[in-house]
Scaffold this motif. Structure first.
Motif, PDB file in Angstrom:
ATOM      1  N   ILE A  77       8.288   1.202 -20.501  1.00 13.56           N
ATOM      2  CA  ILE A  77       9.194   0.138 -20.078  1.00 13.56           C
ATOM      3  C   ILE A  77      10.459   0.671 -19.412  1.00 13.56           C
ATOM      4  N   GLN A  78      10.600   2.019 -19.355  1.00 14.26           N
ATOM      5  CA  GLN A  78      11.781   2.579 -18.693  1.00 14.26           C
ATOM      6  C   GLN A  78      11.450   3.352 -17.425  1.00 14.26           C
ATOM      7  N   VAL A  79      10.181   3.378 -17.017  1.00 16.06           N
ATOM      8  CA  VAL A  79       9.838   4.074 -15.768  1.00 16.06           C
ATOM      9  C   VAL A  79      10.453   3.331 -14.590  1.00 16.06           C
ATOM     10  N   ASN A  80      10.138   2.050 -14.463  1.00 19.64           N
ATOM     11  CA  ASN A  80      10.761   1.166 -13.483  1.00 19.64           C
ATOM     12  C   ASN A  80      10.404  -0.277 -13.837  1.00 19.64           C
ATOM     13  N   HIS A  81      10.997  -1.225 -13.116  1.00 22.53           N
ATOM     14  CA  HIS A  81      10.791  -2.631 -13.461  1.00 22.53           C
ATOM     15  C   HIS A  81       9.345  -3.059 -13.265  1.00 22.53           C
ATOM     16  N   GLU A  82       8.699  -2.535 -12.220  1.00 19.90           N
ATOM     17  CA  GLU A  82       7.309  -2.919 -11.944  1.00 19.90           C
ATOM     18  C   GLU A  82       6.388  -2.508 -13.084  1.00 19.90           C
ATOM     19  N   VAL A  83       6.578  -1.289 -13.582  1.00 20.10           N
ATOM     20  CA  VAL A  83       5.757  -0.809 -14.693  1.00 20.10           C
ATOM     21  C   VAL A  83       6.045  -1.629 -15.946  1.00 20.10           C
ATOM     22  N   MET A  84       7.328  -1.920 -16.200  1.00 18.21           N
ATOM     23  CA  MET A  84       7.679  -2.707 -17.375  1.00 18.21           C
ATOM     24  C   MET A  84       7.044  -4.094 -17.316  1.00 18.21           C
ATOM     25  N   SER A  85       7.012  -4.711 -16.126  1.00 15.22           N
ATOM     26  CA  SER A  85       6.448  -6.049 -15.998  1.00 15.22           C
ATOM     27  C   SER A  85       4.954  -6.058 -16.280  1.00 15.22           C
ATOM     28  N   ASN A  86       4.322  -4.888 -16.218  1.00 12.08           N
ATOM     29  CA  ASN A  86       2.889  -4.781 -16.516  1.00 12.08           C
ATOM     30  C   ASN A  86       2.632  -4.101 -17.858  1.00 12.08           C
ATOM     31  N   PHE A  87       3.667  -4.090 -18.715  1.00 12.60           N
ATOM     32  CA  PHE A  87       3.529  -3.424 -20.009  1.00 12.60           C
ATOM     33  C   PHE A  87       2.341  -3.963 -20.806  1.00 12.60           C
ATOM     34  N   GLY A  88       2.224  -5.285 -20.848  1.00 17.81           N
ATOM     35  CA  GLY A  88       1.129  -5.889 -21.616  1.00 17.81           C
ATOM     36  C   GLY A  88      -0.235  -5.458 -21.119  1.00 17.81           C
ATOM     37  N   LEU A  89      -0.391  -5.410 -19.788  1.00 22.12           N
ATOM     38  CA  LEU A  89      -1.663  -4.990 -19.198  1.00 22.12           C
ATOM     39  C   LEU A  89      -1.969  -3.541 -19.559  1.00 22.12           C
ATOM     40  N   ILE A  90      -0.938  -2.697 -19.522  1.00 20.09           N
ATOM     41  CA  ILE A  90      -1.125  -1.286 -19.874  1.00 20.09           C
ATOM     42  C   ILE A  90      -1.442  -1.145 -21.356  1.00 20.09           C
ATOM     43  N   ARG A  91      -0.747  -1.937 -22.179  1.00 15.53           N
ATOM     44  CA  ARG A  91      -0.882  -1.816 -23.633  1.00 15.53           C
ATOM     45  C   ARG A  91      -2.256  -2.238 -24.157  1.00 15.53           C
ATOM     46  N   ILE A  92      -2.993  -3.067 -23.394  1.00 14.28           N
ATOM     47  CA  ILE A  92      -4.304  -3.512 -23.891  1.00 14.28           C
ATOM     48  C   ILE A  92      -5.267  -2.344 -24.053  1.00 14.28           C
ATOM     49  N   PHE A  93      -5.016  -1.251 -23.330  1.00 13.18           N
ATOM     50  CA  PHE A  93      -5.909  -0.096 -23.480  1.00 13.18           C
ATOM     51  C   PHE A  93      -5.741   0.538 -24.851  1.00 13.18           C
ATOM     52  N   GLY A  94      -4.584   0.292 -25.488  1.00 14.58           N
ATOM     53  CA  GLY A  94      -4.424   0.704 -26.878  1.00 14.58           C
ATOM     54  C   GLY A  94      -5.351  -0.094 -27.783  1.00 14.58           C
ATOM     55  N   SER A  95      -5.513  -1.381 -27.462  1.00 16.14           N
ATOM     56  CA  SER A  95      -6.436  -2.225 -28.237  1.00 16.14           C
ATOM     57  C   SER A  95      -7.878  -1.786 -28.024  1.00 16.14           C
ATOM     58  N   PHE A  96      -8.223  -1.505 -26.754  1.00 16.44           N
ATOM     59  CA  PHE A  96      -9.566  -0.993 -26.470  1.00 16.44           C
ATOM     60  C   PHE A  96      -9.810   0.314 -27.212  1.00 16.44           C
ATOM     61  N   GLY A  97      -8.806   1.190 -27.182  1.00 16.99           N
ATOM     62  CA  GLY A  97      -8.939   2.482 -27.862  1.00 16.99           C
ATOM     63  C   GLY A  97      -9.141   2.320 -29.355  1.00 16.99           C
ATOM     64  N   TRP A  98      -8.415   1.372 -29.943  1.00 18.00           N
ATOM     65  CA  TRP A  98      -8.535   1.114 -31.386  1.00 18.00           C
ATOM     66  C   TRP A  98      -9.951   0.638 -31.711  1.00 18.00           C
ATOM     67  N   ALA A  99     -10.456  -0.312 -30.908  1.00 21.51           N
ATOM     68  CA  ALA A  99     -11.779  -0.876 -31.173  1.00 21.51           C
ATOM     69  C   ALA A  99     -12.883   0.165 -30.978  1.00 21.51           C
ATOM     70  N   VAL A 100     -12.834   0.872 -29.847  1.00 24.62           N
ATOM     71  CA  VAL A 100     -13.865   1.863 -29.541  1.00 24.62           C
ATOM     72  C   VAL A 100     -13.737   3.079 -30.451  1.00 24.62           C
ATOM     73  N   GLY A 101     -12.475   3.526 -30.661  1.00 19.37           N
ATOM     74  CA  GLY A 101     -12.254   4.715 -31.488  1.00 19.37           C
ATOM     75  C   GLY A 101     -12.711   4.531 -32.920  1.00 19.37           C
ATOM     76  N   SER A 102     -12.523   3.324 -33.468  1.00 21.09           N
ATOM     77  CA  SER A 102     -12.958   3.070 -34.843  1.00 21.09           C
ATOM     78  C   SER A 102     -14.456   3.303 -35.004  1.00 21.09           C
ATOM     79  N   ILE A 103     -15.208   2.871 -33.998  1.00 19.65           N
ATOM     80  CA  ILE A 103     -16.671   3.026 -34.042  1.00 19.65           C
ATOM     81  C   ILE A 103     -17.067   4.484 -33.852  1.00 19.65           C
ATOM     82  N   ILE A 104     -16.462   5.136 -32.855  1.00 25.78           N
ATOM     83  CA  ILE A 104     -16.837   6.521 -32.535  1.00 25.78           C
ATOM     84  C   ILE A 104     -16.475   7.473 -33.668  1.00 25.78           C
ATOM     85  N   VAL A 105     -15.252   7.338 -34.196  1.00 24.76           N
ATOM     86  CA  VAL A 105     -14.813   8.228 -35.282  1.00 24.76           C
ATOM     87  C   VAL A 105     -15.703   8.062 -36.507  1.00 24.76           C
TER      88      VAL A 105
END
Length: 340
Positions: free
Chosen positions: A78-106
């Protein structure tokens, strides 16, 4: 282990936030914390002797460093620039994907090869992560940068709106901590299967994705203050329903409210810290907020859960958690309106 990692995390996050603001850098501290996290995870999950004390220490450090790294990268985004901050939610969903996929793989790695195989995969993923961030710019610097002093931290803590938002999120995170402890205890108590408990985790990770993408649009339209009040209300309803539920399937179904509670809690936290703190204290503002809200609940909730369960049931503890959410909901009326 969770308590020790939380205690380490509180001190370390305050220090890292201070250093990030003082030297106007986040990237270097993310690199350092990630490398240390990989080292402690590799040693902790490897088959190095049978020392329980060493294992306890290494895994506690690993958990603390993971939280520091994850909080740092969110602050960095959220501090790189305003454009990146405005897409924080879109970027953050990959954390959700990682949690879901990682739980299965681990889980598959542990079942098929054992814990001692985890360091190899952690190291590979870590190296890929480090390579990916090389080309990402550091956080924006303050043009009239000054050295950060303790008086600046006092300035941060003297900001009534900032302190009020910390209190609100602290209470919400206390209730949220019940999700990984008391909710699971109740599911075990009502004879839920391991698959049902795992399904609830995976289900939550998937349903939170849409608002991670579009959540900022709602905040822009209705203000962070109103969205946070609404989130506290839904939190209360969610945990009250957990307390009233009688079957595992009911608890899985109630978890659909994760789609609202976690994304809005995360996004409004980032927005309010950004707006209630001056630019030169942004990193400290985020790290103090996460140090208090992410770590202290992990220390006190297990103790409270154990103490309360001597007198009342897990269902009643969850009902109390739902009622507790009325406090942050009421406190949001004292917040100043903030628009993205």
């Amino acid at each position: 282990m969770w308590t020790v990692s939380a205690l380490i995390g509180i001190g370390a996050q305050l220090l890292v936030g201070y250093l990030s603001d003082k030297y106007q850098r986040i990237k270097r501290y993310f690199l350092i914390s990630t490398i240390l996290m990989l080292i402690t995870s590799a040693l902790g999950y490897s088959a190095l002797g049978n020392s329980i004390s060493l294992y306890f220490l290494l895994i506690s450090l690993f958990v603390a460093l993971f939280k520091i790294s994850s909080n740092l990268i969110e602050t960095w985004i959220i501090q790189v620039n305003h454009e990146v901050m405005s897409n924080f939610g879109l970027i953050r969903i990959f954390g959700s994907f990682g949690w879901a996929v990682g739980s299965i793989i681990v889980a598959q790695i542990i079942d098929n090869y054992g814990f001692h195989e985890l360091p190899l995969w952690f190291t590979l993923c870590g190296l890929v992560t480090l390579l990916l961030i090389i080309g990402i710019p550091d956080s924006q610097k303050v043009s009239n940068k000054v050295n950060l002093e303790m008086k600046d931290l006092k300035e941060l803590l003297s900001n009534k709106q900032y302190v009020l938002s910390v209190v609100i999120f602290f209470i919400l995170f206390i209730v949220y901590a019940l999700d990984s402890l008391t909710v699971v205890d109740k599911m075990i108590e009502i004879n839920s299967t391991s698959d049902q408990i795992g399904l609830r985790w995976g289900f939550q990770a998937i349903v939170e994705i849409p608002l991670m993408i579009f959540g900022f649009k709602f905040i822009q339209r209705f203000s962070a203050k109103k969205i946070l009040g609404f989130t506290a209300l839904i939190f209360g309803i969610r945990y009250a329903l957990y307390g009233l539920s009688e079957t595992a399937n009911q608890m899985i179904l109630i978890s659909v409210l994760q789609a609202i509670t976690f994304p809005f809690m995360l996004l409004t936290q980032k927005v309010l810290v950004n707006d209630y703190t001056p630019l030169h204290l942004r990193a400290s503002g985020h790290m103090v907020m996460t140090a208090v809200t992410s770590n202290i609940p992990i220390i006190i909730v297990p103790l409270l859960n154990t103490l309360l369960h001597q007198y009342i049931s897990y269902s009643q503890i969850l009902l109390l958690g739902g009622i507790l959410c009325l406090i942050p909901m009421i406190l949001t009326f004292k917040l100043e309106r903030v628009d993205v």
